[in-house]
Write a protein that holds these residues in place. Structure first.
Motif, PDB file in Angstrom:
ATOM      1  N   GLU A  24      -5.889 -11.130  18.065  1.00 26.71           N
ATOM      2  CA  GLU A  24      -6.292 -10.326  19.725  1.00 26.71           C
ATOM      3  C   GLU A  24      -6.230 -11.219  20.108  1.00 26.71           C
ATOM      4  O   GLU A  24      -6.756 -12.248  20.706  1.00 26.71           O
ATOM      5  N   PRO A  25      -5.363 -10.353  21.338  1.00 26.53           N
ATOM      6  CA  PRO A  25      -5.726 -10.815  22.617  1.00 26.53           C
ATOM      7  C   PRO A  25      -7.217 -11.475  23.382  1.00 26.53           C
ATOM      8  O   PRO A  25      -7.907 -10.815  23.248  1.00 26.53           O
ATOM      9  N   GLN A  26      -7.225 -13.048  24.037  1.00 25.52           N
ATOM     10  CA  GLN A  26      -8.340 -13.444  24.275  1.00 25.52           C
ATOM     11  C   GLN A  26      -8.310 -13.758  25.401  1.00 25.52           C
ATOM     12  O   GLN A  26      -6.619 -14.730  25.241  1.00 25.52           O
ATOM     13  N   PRO A  27      -8.362 -14.263  26.290  1.00 20.08           N
ATOM     14  CA  PRO A  27      -8.733 -15.502  27.584  1.00 20.08           C
ATOM     15  C   PRO A  27      -9.091 -16.988  26.747  1.00 20.08           C
ATOM     16  O   PRO A  27      -8.633 -17.149  25.957  1.00 20.08           O
ATOM     17  N   PRO A  80      -3.988 -25.238  20.339  1.00 24.55           N
ATOM     18  CA  PRO A  80      -2.944 -23.586  21.018  1.00 24.55           C
ATOM     19  C   PRO A  80      -4.149 -22.721  21.048  1.00 24.55           C
ATOM     20  O   PRO A  80      -5.409 -23.153  20.675  1.00 24.55           O
ATOM     21  N   ASP A  81      -2.903 -21.677  21.508  1.00 22.58           N
ATOM     22  CA  ASP A  81      -3.973 -20.505  21.763  1.00 22.58           C
ATOM     23  C   ASP A  81      -3.106 -19.077  20.766  1.00 22.58           C
ATOM     24  O   ASP A  81      -2.557 -19.448  19.916  1.00 22.58           O
ATOM     25  N   PRO A  82      -3.761 -18.230  20.288  1.00 27.00           N
ATOM     26  CA  PRO A  82      -5.395 -18.825  20.660  1.00 27.00           C
ATOM     27  C   PRO A  82      -6.483 -18.416  19.272  1.00 27.00           C
ATOM     28  O   PRO A  82      -5.940 -19.470  18.162  1.00 27.00           O
ATOM     29  N   TYR A  83      -7.480 -19.077  20.009  1.00 23.91           N
ATOM     30  CA  TYR A  83      -8.575 -19.941  18.720  1.00 23.91           C
ATOM     31  C   TYR A  83      -9.723 -18.969  18.832  1.00 23.91           C
ATOM     32  O   TYR A  83     -10.390 -18.936  20.029  1.00 23.91           O
ATOM     33  N   ALA A 136     -17.375 -24.267  19.354  1.00 23.73           N
ATOM     34  CA  ALA A 136     -17.719 -24.108  19.981  1.00 23.73           C
ATOM     35  C   ALA A 136     -16.938 -22.978  19.933  1.00 23.73           C
ATOM     36  O   ALA A 136     -16.508 -22.263  18.583  1.00 23.73           O
ATOM     37  N   ILE A 137     -17.485 -21.721  20.785  1.00 22.55           N
ATOM     38  CA  ILE A 137     -16.657 -20.470  20.123  1.00 22.55           C
ATOM     39  C   ILE A 137     -16.828 -19.603  21.365  1.00 22.55           C
ATOM     40  O   ILE A 137     -17.623 -19.409  22.055  1.00 22.55           O
ATOM     41  N   GLY A 138     -15.894 -18.562  21.134  1.00 19.34           N
ATOM     42  CA  GLY A 138     -14.618 -17.732  22.156  1.00 19.34           C
ATOM     43  C   GLY A 138     -15.688 -16.808  22.064  1.00 19.34           C
ATOM     44  O   GLY A 138     -16.820 -15.747  21.564  1.00 19.34           O
ATOM     45  N   ARG A 139     -15.260 -16.048  22.816  1.00 20.54           N
ATOM     46  CA  ARG A 139     -16.648 -14.255  23.383  1.00 20.54           C
ATOM     47  C   ARG A 139     -16.184 -13.721  22.543  1.00 20.54           C
ATOM     48  O   ARG A 139     -16.646 -12.396  21.626  1.00 20.54           O
ATOM     49  N   GLN A 140     -14.431 -13.421  21.800  1.00 19.88           N
ATOM     50  CA  GLN A 140     -13.965 -12.407  21.006  1.00 19.88           C
ATOM     51  C   GLN A 140     -14.882 -12.544  19.339  1.00 19.88           C
ATOM     52  O   GLN A 140     -15.941 -12.102  18.895  1.00 19.88           O
ATOM     53  N   MET A 141     -14.945 -13.701  19.137  1.00 25.39           N
ATOM     54  CA  MET A 141     -15.928 -14.374  17.825  1.00 25.39           C
ATOM     55  C   MET A 141     -17.462 -13.885  18.128  1.00 25.39           C
ATOM     56  O   MET A 141     -17.453 -13.408  16.935  1.00 25.39           O
TER      57      MET A 141
END
Length: 288
Positions: free
Chosen positions: A12-15, A130-133, A198-203
């Motif tokens: 899903e799209p994420q920054p 790469p994006d996204p992750y 490290a963890i992104g907002r969506q995760m």
């Protein structure tokens, strides 16, 4: 009937979840350091590293065993109290990220050491990823099958494990070359023994909503759960190789790992030279 497992949508799209890796948060919006009240020396060591390397961290005390016992009774969690303490601590971090809309965070255990040039290594890794992750595993205790050069090095170590002087010299140079290999990122298979990730907002939002539910029907620890969602394709996860953050403790020295230029060693806060250690715990018998 067991609760329905939510299927993460990893694409899903994420920054973009990092900024400048040379900044005081190593390229992420926030750095969280989890420490145990029963291990004050690890916390003090990490604070010394933070001063030396200009790292701005938020320190989070790990949930106590007493609190974990209470949570186990109240919610029928299946893991043991030690594992519940860690799971609850990270669940609180995910909740903080969700409430404050934190775009990305690096979560580190305080019982670690790190490379002096970690900012350069992070810049190299984050520039190539790469994006996204969803997750980036920065510190691991064990090797991964998909990690570049790992299988070849394991085979070489086994083949040259003899007293022959020529073989021993080959091992010395091969180990030096392996330890100083260029930083790379690769698609993670099943990371094990995670000391920094490290963890992104969506995760973080997904785990915030689902982790405590999973704890009621899954007895595994945090390491397994994070690795599991990566392995089965429920998240896009990468690992760094070599790891710029490594386990370090004065309590169980066999847990300590290789670093080429240790921040703690430079400050004389550890006596052993981690450049002589095995890069992974499961390589200790082969590395000697």
């Amino acid at each position: 009937m067991p609760p329905q497992i939510y299927r993460f949508q990893p694409n899903e799209p994420q920054p973009r979840i990092y900024s400048d890796a040379m900044n005081s948060t190593l390229g992420f919006q926030r750095v969280y350091v989890v420490y145990s009240a029963s291990d004050p020396s690890s916390l003090e060591n990490f604070k010394s590293i933070a001063v030396l390397l200009d790292i701005d961290a938020r320190y989070i005390e790990q949930t106590s065993i007493e609190r974990a016992n209470t949570l186990q009774r109240q919610h029928a969690y299946l893991a043991n109290p030690v594992e519940i303490a860690e799971l609850d601590t990270h669940a609180r971090i995910y909740a903080h990220m969700a409430r404050h809309d934190i775009q990305s965070a690096l979560i580190i255990r305080s019982s670690v050491d790190m490379e002096l040039d970690i900012k350069l290594r992070m810049a190299s890794a984050l520039g190539d990823i790469p994006d996204p992750y969803d997750m980036l595993f920065v510190g691991r205790h064990y090797a991964e099958p998909t990690e570049p050069q790992v299988q070849e090095m394991m085979t070489f170590l086994r083949q040259t494990n003899s007293s022959d002087p020529s073989a021993q010299m080959q091992r010395v140079w091969a180990k030096r070359e392996f330890a100083s290999r260029k930083t790379r990122v690769y698609l993670s298979s099943f990371p094990s023994g995670i000391s920094a990730y490290a963890i992104g907002r969506q995760m973080a939002r997904r785990l915030h909503h689902r982790l405590r539910v999973r704890m009621t029907f899954d007895k595994h620890d945090l390491d397994f759960i994070l690795a599991d969602v990566a392995m089965v394709g429920l998240s896009v996860a990468y690992s760094m190789s070599p790891s710029p953050i490594a386990a370090y403790t004065t309590r169980h020295v066999s847990d300590n790992q290789l670093l080429t230029r240790s921040a703690l060693h430079v400050m004389s806060l550890r006596q052993d030279d981690p450049a002589m250690l095995s890069p992974y715990k499961d390589w200790a018998s082969m590395w000697t």
